[in-house]
Design an enzyme around this catalytic site. Structure first.
Site, PDB file in Angstrom:
ATOM      1  N   PHE A  76      78.177  91.043  24.245  1.00  0.00           N
ATOM      2  CA  PHE A  76      77.065  91.560  23.700  1.00  0.00           C
ATOM      3  C   PHE A  76      75.983  91.542  24.720  1.00  0.00           C
ATOM      4  O   PHE A  76      75.559  90.459  25.141  1.00  0.00           O
ATOM      5  CB  PHE A  76      76.518  90.873  22.514  1.00  0.00           C
ATOM      6  CG  PHE A  76      75.813  91.856  21.524  1.00  0.00           C
ATOM      7  CD1 PHE A  76      76.358  92.650  20.537  1.00  0.00           C
ATOM      8  CD2 PHE A  76      74.191  91.858  21.719  1.00  0.00           C
ATOM      9  CE1 PHE A  76      75.715  93.433  19.655  1.00  0.00           C
ATOM     10  CE2 PHE A  76      73.645  92.757  20.918  1.00  0.00           C
ATOM     11  CZ  PHE A  76      74.116  93.555  19.779  1.00  0.00           C
ATOM     12  N   TYR A 125      76.210  97.229  23.121  1.00  0.00           N
ATOM     13  CA  TYR A 125      74.674  97.241  23.263  1.00  0.00           C
ATOM     14  C   TYR A 125      74.295  97.455  21.770  1.00  0.00           C
ATOM     15  O   TYR A 125      74.959  98.167  21.112  1.00  0.00           O
ATOM     16  CB  TYR A 125      74.035  98.163  24.230  1.00  0.00           C
ATOM     17  CG  TYR A 125      74.291  98.022  25.625  1.00  0.00           C
ATOM     18  CD1 TYR A 125      73.375  97.702  26.312  1.00  0.00           C
ATOM     19  CD2 TYR A 125      75.521  98.329  26.221  1.00  0.00           C
ATOM     20  CE1 TYR A 125      73.529  97.518  27.785  1.00  0.00           C
ATOM     21  CE2 TYR A 125      75.832  98.431  27.555  1.00  0.00           C
ATOM     22  CZ  TYR A 125      74.677  97.799  28.343  1.00  0.00           C
ATOM     23  OH  TYR A 125      74.770  97.543  29.869  1.00  0.00           O
ATOM     24  N   GLU A 126      73.163  96.778  21.424  1.00  0.00           N
ATOM     25  CA  GLU A 126      72.608  97.002  20.049  1.00  0.00           C
ATOM     26  C   GLU A 126      72.377  98.112  19.409  1.00  0.00           C
ATOM     27  O   GLU A 126      72.296  98.388  18.561  1.00  0.00           O
ATOM     28  CB  GLU A 126      71.653  95.869  19.902  1.00  0.00           C
ATOM     29  CG  GLU A 126      70.245  96.274  20.568  1.00  0.00           C
ATOM     30  CD  GLU A 126      69.036  95.004  20.538  1.00  0.00           C
ATOM     31  OE1 GLU A 126      69.363  93.980  19.819  1.00  0.00           O
ATOM     32  OE2 GLU A 126      68.118  95.338  20.970  1.00  0.00           O
ATOM     33  N   SER A 127      72.299  99.113  20.584  1.00  0.00           N
ATOM     34  CA  SER A 127      71.949 100.505  19.933  1.00  0.00           C
ATOM     35  C   SER A 127      73.064 100.939  19.202  1.00  0.00           C
ATOM     36  O   SER A 127      73.016 101.986  18.547  1.00  0.00           O
ATOM     37  CB  SER A 127      71.521 101.434  21.254  1.00  0.00           C
ATOM     38  OG  SER A 127      72.518 101.265  22.192  1.00  0.00           O
ATOM     39  N   GLY A 128      74.130 100.222  19.252  1.00  0.00           N
ATOM     40  CA  GLY A 128      75.602 100.866  18.740  1.00  0.00           C
ATOM     41  C   GLY A 128      76.347 101.397  19.414  1.00  0.00           C
ATOM     42  O   GLY A 128      77.588 101.960  19.132  1.00  0.00           O
TER      43      GLY A 128
END
Lengths: 274, 263
Positions: B36, B61-64
């Site tokens: 991550f 990535y935390e954007s998906g």
């Protein structure tokens, strides 16, 4: 059913002083044009909500539209600080800004609960952090099945959610694709919904990974080509990273900021008024 | 920034402390499958790992974007490049609920403005919360990454500004106040297993969980690390020296940096 309106009409009809307004978009599809229309219409005392407030939130805060900010991460991604946000929190300029902060997961689940018609959502998180004691919308609950202690976050139901999407058809059905973040949940959690789109088309073609929002969950659709700039809209234009870097200089100084806003957002009306 | 120079045969390689941190972080990813990634040094390190020893490393990535394979370094966690090269693009609720909280991430990378001896992190405020001297961006994805990734690697420079006796705000939990806190708070991941600084590497003591200096970067003396730490720094009996940057690492890093969109 969604009405197809101009952006000025839609903001005028749907966004009132004092409203809780979520303007979502996760790096992609940020409703910049709608945020700037809210500034032009001089809305005040708004509770603004977004996982990742960035440039357009800096503008809304610096222009005095916001009473409170509910957020997860407030910065200029890859660049640094949001200087207008910092000035409001650190120095109370242009007036003090109340804040309610969450982790991304926590605020995301507040939308999920709102969209699901539930009073709260459950997640593993917050325990051991100082966030826990700082916000009223996080509490501890015990799982009725396992006895585990978990975090509960209160449902979020914005008065208005504003998002940007690629396309709508003439009936007001909306299609977005690429990184859609928490846009669907923010729409379904809200009382009223405004969607700006790159274009209104005769027919929406299905897309892999596309999200369709039916017209009957939307109040207004407004065409706003280029409406996410300097963010981006997949399939239409790319993110202007240089504008994000440049914003650091524009926003650092109050006067420079106000002059820029007057020139680029208010169309010189402030300079005329002075 | 001072450059370090190491002689290797007839070659002399020059690099900065940041380069060393990035290379150490990239090396630490060897053997992991799913990472991550946050923006900045972590993103550079994860992409360097992909470009060198771990071409199959899955970047999330935390954007998906799951399985992003960017050909140029992104400026934000949601650049179009990440979505276009990803195996899958999912919503933010999905990323946090199913993938992070669901325990499907092997290792998460975190940075912070402050860290204490138990690797707890502050990215919220410097000074009093109500009247901060500096308002930082806030939590973002960090608390849940630290809670639920199987392991966490922290990237932070080592100085009295960043290493503090007491955090001004605990945004993200490392080990709380000691060995029992993670279990007590129901945090399922192991927590930070490695801290990479510009001076060397620290790992948590297996019993007390206090960070212990286990390695120094080439040219760094232990007294420098002690001087940069406000508490009495624990030092491993077998203190080692990290390998200097290889030519391959440096070439990989410079190639990546040449692709960075600085705007």
């Amino acid at each position: 059913m969604a009405q197809i309106q101009t952006l000025a009409e839609a903001v005028g009809n749907l966004v009132n002083d004092g409203d809780c307004v979520a303007l979502e978009g996760f790096t992609h599809l940020i409703p910049v044009a709608a945020g700037q229309e809210i500034i032009r219409q001089g809305r005040r005392d708004l509770t603004l909500v977004r996982l990742t407030p960035d440039i357009v939130f800096d503008q809304l805060i610096g222009m005095g539209c916001a009473k409170k900010l509910v957020f997860g991460w407030g910065g200029n991604p890859g660049v640094g600080s949001l200087h207008r946000f910092r000035d409001a929190v650190e120095n109370g300029w242009p007036h003090p800004l109340e804040i309610e902060e969450h982790s991304h997961a926590g605020l995301t689940n507040r939308y999920v609960a709102g969209a699901s018609g539930l009073p709260f959502a459950v997640l593993r998180g917050y325990f051991g952090t100082d966030l826990m004691g700082r916000t009223e919308t996080v509490k501890q609950v015990v799982c009725p099945f396992t006895g585990e202690e978990l975090a509960a976050v209160a449902a979020l139901r914005p008065d208005v959610t504003v998002i940007h999407a690629q396309q709508a058809d003439h009936q007001g059905n909306v299609l977005m694709w690429g990184i859609t973040g928490v846009n669907k949940e923010a729409v379904l959690a809200a009382e009223r919904v405004l969607v700006t789109v790159e274009e209104v088309v005769d027919r929406l073609d299905p897309r892999p990974g596309g999200v369709l929002l039916p017209t009957w969950v939307i109040d207004a659709v407004a065409e706003a080509p280029g409406g996410t700039y300097p963010s981006y809209t997949a399939g239409y234009y790319e993110r202007d990273n240089s504008a994000y870097v440049h914003w650091d200089t524009i926003s650092r100084d109050r006067e420079t900021f106000l002059t820029w806003m007057d020139e680029h957002v208010l169309g010189g009306s402030m300079a005329v008024g002075r | 920034m001072t450059a370090t120079s190491t002689a290797r045969g007839e070659q002399s390689i020059e690099y900065s402390p940041d380069d060393m941190m990035i290379a150490a972080a990239a090396r630490a990813l060897r053997g992991y499958r799913v990472c991550f990634v946050g923006i900045g040094l972590p993103s550079t390190a994860a992409n360097l790992a992909r470009a060198t020893h771990s071409p199959d490393l899955v970047l999330v990535y935390e954007s998906g974007t799951i399985g992003a394979k960017p050909t140029r370094l992104p400026l934000s966690i949601g650049d179009g490049e990440l979505a276009e090269t990803a195996d899958a693009v999912v919503s933010v609720p999905e990323i946090f609920n199913y993938w992070v909280q669901g325990g499907r991430i092997d290792v998460g990378f975190l940075g912070a403005a402050q860290m204490d001896r138990f690797a707890n992190l502050n990215s919220t405020t410097i000074g009093d919360y109500e009247h901060p001297a500096v308002r930082l961006p806030g939590a973002g994805g960090a608390p849940e990454i630290a809670a639920s990734c199987k392991e966490v690697i922290v990237l932070i420079r080592q100085s009295h500004r960043t290493f503090v006796e007491r955090l001004d705000f605990r945004t993200t939990v490392g080990f709380g106040e000691g060995p029992d806190d993670r279990r007590r708070w129901g945090l399922r991941g192991s927590g930070p297993t490695l801290v990479i600084t510009d001076l060397g590497l620290l790992r948590p003591d297996p019993v007390t969980r206090e960070l212990t200096m286990t390695a120094l970067h080439p040219g760094v003396e232990i007294d420098q690390a002690r001087a940069a730490t406000p508490w009495e720094l624990r030092v491993a009996e077998q203190l080692t020296t990290t390998e200097p940057l290889s030519e391959e690492e440096l070439r990989g890093l410079r190639d990546l940096q040449a692709t960075q969109d600085h705007g």
